[in-house]
Design an enzyme around this catalytic site. Structure first.
Site, PDB file in Angstrom:
ATOM      1  N   TRP A 137       0.812  -1.224   0.000  1.00 51.21           N
ATOM      2  CA  TRP A 137       0.000   0.000   0.000  1.00 51.21           C
ATOM      3  C   TRP A 137       0.841   1.268   0.000  1.00 51.21           C
ATOM      4  O   TRP A 137       0.310   2.372  -0.151  1.00 51.21           O
ATOM      5  CB  TRP A 137      -0.914   0.012   1.230  1.00 51.21           C
ATOM      6  N   GLU A 140      11.933   2.261  -3.696  1.00 48.50           N
ATOM      7  CA  GLU A 140      11.705   3.599  -3.121  1.00 48.50           C
ATOM      8  C   GLU A 140      12.567   3.812  -1.880  1.00 48.50           C
ATOM      9  O   GLU A 140      13.019   4.929  -1.608  1.00 48.50           O
ATOM     10  CB  GLU A 140      10.204   3.782  -2.818  1.00 48.50           C
ATOM     11  N   GLY A 172       4.690   2.293 -10.784  1.00 43.67           N
ATOM     12  CA  GLY A 172       3.819   3.462 -10.732  1.00 43.67           C
ATOM     13  C   GLY A 172       3.737   4.245 -12.032  1.00 43.67           C
ATOM     14  O   GLY A 172       3.268   5.382 -12.066  1.00 43.67           O
TER      15      GLY A 172
HETATM   16  P1  13P Z   1       2.788  -0.229  -8.837  1.00 42.38           P
HETATM   17  O1  13P Z   1       2.021  -1.530  -8.898  1.00 42.38           O
HETATM   18  O2  13P Z   1       1.961   0.916  -8.368  1.00 42.38           O
HETATM   19  O3  13P Z   1       3.533   0.025 -10.104  1.00 42.38           O
HETATM   20  O4  13P Z   1       3.898  -0.433  -7.691  1.00 42.38           O
HETATM   21  C1  13P Z   1       4.704  -1.552  -7.706  1.00 42.38           C
HETATM   22  C2  13P Z   1       5.455  -1.614  -6.441  1.00 42.38           C
HETATM   23  O5  13P Z   1       6.338  -0.815  -6.188  1.00 42.38           O
HETATM   24  C3  13P Z   1       5.082  -2.647  -5.463  1.00 42.38           C
HETATM   25  O6  13P Z   1       6.023  -2.747  -4.441  1.00 42.38           O
END
Ligand code: 13P
Length: 248
Positions: A10, A93, A169
């Site tokens: 999340w 991240e 993302g």
């Molecule tokens: P998204 O599915 O929003 O691209 O994010 C992937 C993610 O970083 C899951 O840890």
């Protein structure tokens, strides 16, 4: 042989009310392991509302330290005490925005596995690195740091998530073939470091813009054992559609 696993990350999203609603709308089939990783402050709530369901709870991070003067940190043993089962380590991240080095990620992996929790170790290249043909070298470097400190026994339940940074993302998913190629490379690296039997047991998740409409094609690949889902895990309906795509 490997049971599919779909984990929702999340990130920095959720409220007490929306979390409760999400939990009441998610009921996965027994053939898929399902994990949700809310912000740490919501872990007790999610453990409570998901009690008795098939959905397990994971943390988005853990400290490499067991205790001491580390303001703001959370130890793996504390997560274990709560009833948390999985811990994401080395998400891109955290690596890029919070400057976590390969060595620090490796120390976290070790701390989590030693606390009997299941680490979900994230690896993956940036767009620049892919364009420079460095994908394999980057993944090898990220994994080697962990092989250097975590002995074979700590890999027993471990999960690896291949998350190409350029796909996170962005709505730009790796094609199933691109993802499978890297997953196969990771499997080969695991075989070399841990031996064939252990390597075959490690579940490899793909992450990066997994959505209900692309999940099935990804999960059908030989070395893709499920997904680590960001944005699409926030909506219970989309998350359940992705879980359904992992059903055999
Ligand atoms: P998204 O599915 O929003 O691209 O994010 C992937 C993610 O970083 C899951 O840890």
């Amino acid at each position: 042989m490997r049971k599919p696993l779909v984990a929702g990350n999340w990130k920095l999203n959720g409220t007490l009310a929306s979390n409760r609603q999400w939990a009441s709308a998610v009921s996965p089939p027994p053939s898929v392991d399902v994990v949700v990783c809310p912000p740490a402050v919501y872990l007790p709530q999610m453990l409570d509302v998901l009690q008795g369901t098939q959905v397990l709870v994971g943390s988005q991070d853990a400290s490499e330290h067991g205790s001491g003067a580390f303001t703001g940190e959370i130890a793996a043993s504390m997560l274990d005490e709560l009833g948390v089962n999985y811990v994401i380590v080395g998400h891109s991240e955290r690596r890029s925005l919070f400057a976590e080095s390969d060595q620090r990620v490796a120390a976290k992996f070790t701390a989590v596995a030693q606390a009997q929790l299941t680490p979900i170790l994230c690896v993956g290249e940036t767009e620049e690195e892919r364009e420079a043909g460095q994908t394999e070298a980057v993944v090898q470097r990220q994994l080697s740091a962990v092989f250097d400190v975590a002995d074979k026994g700590l890999w027993q339940n471990a999960v690896i998530a291949y998350e190409p940074v350029w796909a996170i993302g962005t709505g730009r998913t790796a094609t199933p073939e691109m993802a499978q190629a890297v997953h196969k490379t990771i499997r080969d690296m695991l075989t070399e470091a841990l031996g064939e039997d252990s390597a075959q047991q490690v579940r490899l998740l793909y992450g990066g813009s997994v959505k209900p409409d692309n999940a099935k094609a990804l999960f059908e690949q030989n070395d893709i054992d499920g997904g680590l889902v960001g944005g699409a895990s926030l909506k219970a309906e989309d998350f359940m559609a992705i879980v359904a795509a992992a059903e055999e």
